[in-house]
Design a protein around this motif. Structure first.
Motif, mmCIF file in Angstrom:
data_model
loop_
_atom_site.group_PDB
_atom_site.id
_atom_site.type_symbol
_atom_site.label_atom_id
_atom_site.label_comp_id
_atom_site.label_asym_id
_atom_site.label_seq_id
_atom_site.Cartn_x
_atom_site.Cartn_y
_atom_site.Cartn_z
ATOM 1 N N ALA A 91 34.934 -10.151 -53.167
ATOM 2 C CA ALA A 91 35.371 -11.483 -53.578
ATOM 3 C C ALA A 91 36.385 -12.057 -52.592
ATOM 4 N N ALA A 92 37.292 -11.202 -52.097
ATOM 5 C CA ALA A 92 38.276 -11.654 -51.115
ATOM 6 C C ALA A 92 37.583 -12.091 -49.825
ATOM 7 N N HIS A 93 36.544 -11.354 -49.440
ATOM 8 C CA HIS A 93 35.767 -11.738 -48.256
ATOM 9 C C HIS A 93 35.122 -13.104 -48.458
ATOM 10 N N GLN A 94 34.509 -13.308 -49.605
ATOM 11 C CA GLN A 94 33.857 -14.589 -49.875
ATOM 12 C C GLN A 94 34.862 -15.732 -49.859
ATOM 13 N N GLN A 95 36.041 -15.488 -50.415
ATOM 14 C CA GLN A 95 37.059 -16.532 -50.452
ATOM 15 C C GLN A 95 37.526 -16.888 -49.045
ATOM 16 N N ARG A 96 37.785 -15.847 -48.220
ATOM 17 C CA ARG A 96 38.225 -16.129 -46.849
ATOM 18 C C ARG A 96 37.139 -16.828 -46.050
ATOM 19 N N ALA A 97 35.924 -16.275 -46.136
ATOM 20 C CA ALA A 97 34.831 -16.824 -45.341
ATOM 21 C C ALA A 97 34.433 -18.213 -45.802
ATOM 22 N N GLY A 98 34.656 -18.506 -47.084
ATOM 23 C CA GLY A 98 34.216 -19.789 -47.617
ATOM 24 C C GLY A 98 34.875 -20.994 -46.975
ATOM 25 N N SER A 99 36.066 -20.804 -46.425
ATOM 26 C CA SER A 99 36.761 -21.921 -45.783
ATOM 27 C C SER A 99 36.779 -21.791 -44.262
ATOM 28 N N SER A 100 35.996 -20.864 -43.731
ATOM 29 C CA SER A 100 35.984 -20.629 -42.289
ATOM 30 C C SER A 100 35.075 -21.626 -41.571
ATOM 31 N N ASP A 101 35.239 -21.698 -40.236
ATOM 32 C CA ASP A 101 34.358 -22.562 -39.437
ATOM 33 C C ASP A 101 32.911 -22.144 -39.606
ATOM 34 N N TRP A 102 32.668 -20.834 -39.680
ATOM 35 C CA TRP A 102 31.301 -20.360 -39.853
ATOM 36 C C TRP A 102 30.677 -20.925 -41.124
ATOM 37 N N SER A 103 31.382 -20.833 -42.234
ATOM 38 C CA SER A 103 30.838 -21.305 -43.501
ATOM 39 C C SER A 103 30.633 -22.822 -43.488
#
Length: 267
Positions: free
Chosen positions: A89-101
């Motif tokens: 869940a922490a990964h999804q939260q971090r990645a969700g606001s990343s340039d990649w996402s």
């Protein structure tokens, strides 16, 4: 195939099934594909995936994050492993606001997520590099990795046990022969990925190793308060390692002479 970090990573291959380790918080494995539908999406993936992989691998609960391009350049395969649902869940939260996402939302995702527990099995030749990396990570240096390599090379790694989760080695324990007045085994070293410590993996490996040893005495140099739970007691033995941390499991006469395998003296 080459992965997003620029290296060659074969697909993870699970070893032979062994004894499962029951975890109160199961690990999370994610596999699947990224599917690009045009050249622009492919270029987005090529541009942004390396940083996405780097940041993901640096997360405290991420144990594996591999992405590699298929022979079809429009498709990437992925294999990810997280310590538990909270880590995922922490990964999804971090990645969700990343340039990649933000820039890859039109790339198709075809993922499968599952809960898993590690299994115990004996070392296979394909595990050697992973064991070496694990030991260096767990101990913050090269001594233990060099010890295991020397024991293996000298034919003294009598029992090499790994804890494996979805193709990733997350724990290792070695037994080597003791000689002298009594034939026994030395338990050392034992390592668990720092991201999975205090989850019961080390204890499961010790129980498994002691069952393997049977009636053969096992000696360990470790914290008495920890090893007492496994039936180890302080050992008064003639050894270069004699002292309050020398512990014995099984019958061994006081003041017996014991000698560790030659590799221990080379550290």
């Amino acid at each position: 195939m080459s992965c997003a970090c620029g290296h060659h990573h074969p697909k993870p291959v699970r070893g032979g099934d062994g004894a499962a380790i029951s975890l109160t918080r199961p690990m999370i494995a994610l596999t699947g594909r990224l599917i690009c539908h045009d050249t622009a999406q492919m270029m987005t993936a090529l541009s942004l995936l390396p940083e996405h992989v780097r940041l993901s691998r640096a997360e405290p609960g991420c144990l594996r994050f591999d992405i590699w391009q298929d022979e079809d350049p429009m498709i990437w395969h992925l294999s990810e492993l997280f310590a538990d649902a909270d880590a995922f869940a922490a990964h999804q939260q971090r990645a969700g606001s990343s340039d990649w996402s933000l820039q890859s939302h039109e790339i198709e995702r075809d993922f499968a997520k599952r809960e898993i527990s590690p299994v115990l099995r004996e070392e296979q030749p394909s595990d050697i590099d992973s064991i070496d990396s694990l030991l260096r990570e767990a101990f913050g240096g090269s001594d233990e990795a060099r010890l295991v390599a020397e024991l293996r090379g000298q034919g003294d790694l009598q029992f090499s046990l790994v804890a494996e989760a979805a193709g990733t080695v997350v724990g290792h324990l070695g037994l080597s022969p003791l000689t002298g007045d009594v034939a026994g085994l030395a338990l050392a070293p034992i390592a668990v990925s720092p991201k999975l410590q205090r989850r019961g993996i080390g204890a499961a490996m010790i129980h498994h190793a002691l069952a393997h040893a049977g009636q053969t005495p096992v000696i360990v140099l470790g914290e008495p308060g920890y090893y007492k739970a496994f039936g180890f007691v302080p050992a008064e033995l003639n050894s270069p390692y004699a002292g309050p941390y020398l512990q014995a499991h099984g019958k061994i006469a006081p003041y017996s002479n014991i000698r560790h395998a030659r590799a221990f003296g080379q550290l």
